[in-house]
Enzyme design. Structure first.
Site, PDB file in Angstrom:
ATOM      1  CG  ASP A   1      -1.514   1.333   1.555  1.00  9.69           C
ATOM      2  OD1 ASP A   1      -2.391   1.926   0.744  1.00  9.69           O
ATOM      3  OD2 ASP A   1      -1.573   1.832   2.627  1.00  9.69           O
TER       4      ASP A   1
ATOM      5  CG  ASP B   1      -1.680   8.168   2.899  1.00 11.13           C
ATOM      6  OD1 ASP B   1      -0.806   9.062   3.114  1.00 11.13           O
ATOM      7  OD2 ASP B   1      -2.538   8.123   3.714  1.00 11.13           O
TER       8      ASP B   1
END
Length: 216
Positions: free
Chosen positions: A16, A18
């Site tokens: 992922d 952020d």
């Protein structure tokens, strides 16, 4: 649960963005609040619906306003983007180990492009590949459904020429990253908490799945 891959079977790691490889800088609470306000003015019920799916159901004017909200918040996140401590060393370790690394994010492609530019300029490192953002398309030109759908992870596995069981999914959202990893059949899922703190990283108002059965 899915079997853990042995070190010899591990092909690559899907990250992922952020809150995982970059420091948490998207204000999800503000994103939801402003999007839900637009939906209510559009006479739409939302009941904690994902803001991206909700925007797709809005009127043309509602969609325009919602996209402006997304762009404003994401522009601020790009401006304030900072790598997680140790990211460059981790990337070098992965590369030196002969493993692959990819990004799967609900951010837009320009956020990923900025990360890659920053990675190259500051650390002389190549970008993540593939890098699947919410506006990415497959080879047929069709949009790739975002997390928690399994499609993007399967797309990455196809590009790498491996099975999901040979892939590790790493993220900070139980509702998006961990669910996507389970649905795709990833060999392992790793949930991160920056600084040991659980942060608001949910595009819905419903939070994480309540139990393992929902995750499956």
């Amino acid at each position: 649960s899915n079997p853990l891959p042995s070190p010899d079977d591990l092909v690559g790691i899907v990250f992922d963005m952020d809150g995982t490889i970059t420091k948490h800088c998207i204000d999800f609470a503000e994103l939801r609040r402003r999007t839900y306000e637009i939906a209510e003015e559009d006479c739409l019920e939302h009941d904690g619906e994902c803001v991206l799916a909700l925007a797709d159901r809005m009127s043309a004017e509602g969609k325009r306003r919602a996209q402006n909200v997304f762009a404003e918040i994401e522009d601020k996140a790009i401006e304030n983007m900072a790598f997680m401590d140790g990211l460059a060393d981790l990337c070098r370790f992965i590369d030196d180990s002969g493993l692959k690394r990819a990004i799967l994010t609900r951010n837009v492609g320009r956020s990923v492009a900025h990360l890659h530019e920053k990675l190259q300029k500051e650390e002389a490192l190549a970008g993540f590949s593939p890098a699947v953002a919410r506006d990415s398309v497959c080879e047929q030109g069709k949009p790739i459904p975002p997390k928690p759908a399994a499609d993007a992870i399967l797309h990455i596995c196809s590009a790498w020429g491996c099975e999901p069981r040979n892939v590790l999914m790493v993220g900070d959202s139980p509702a998006d990253d961990i669910v996507a990893g389970y649905r795709a059949g990833c060999g392992a899922r790793v949930l991160l908490a920056e600084g040991g703190v659980t942060r608001d990283n949910d595009t819905t108002g419903n939070g994480a799945p309540a139990d393992d059965e929902q995750i499956r």
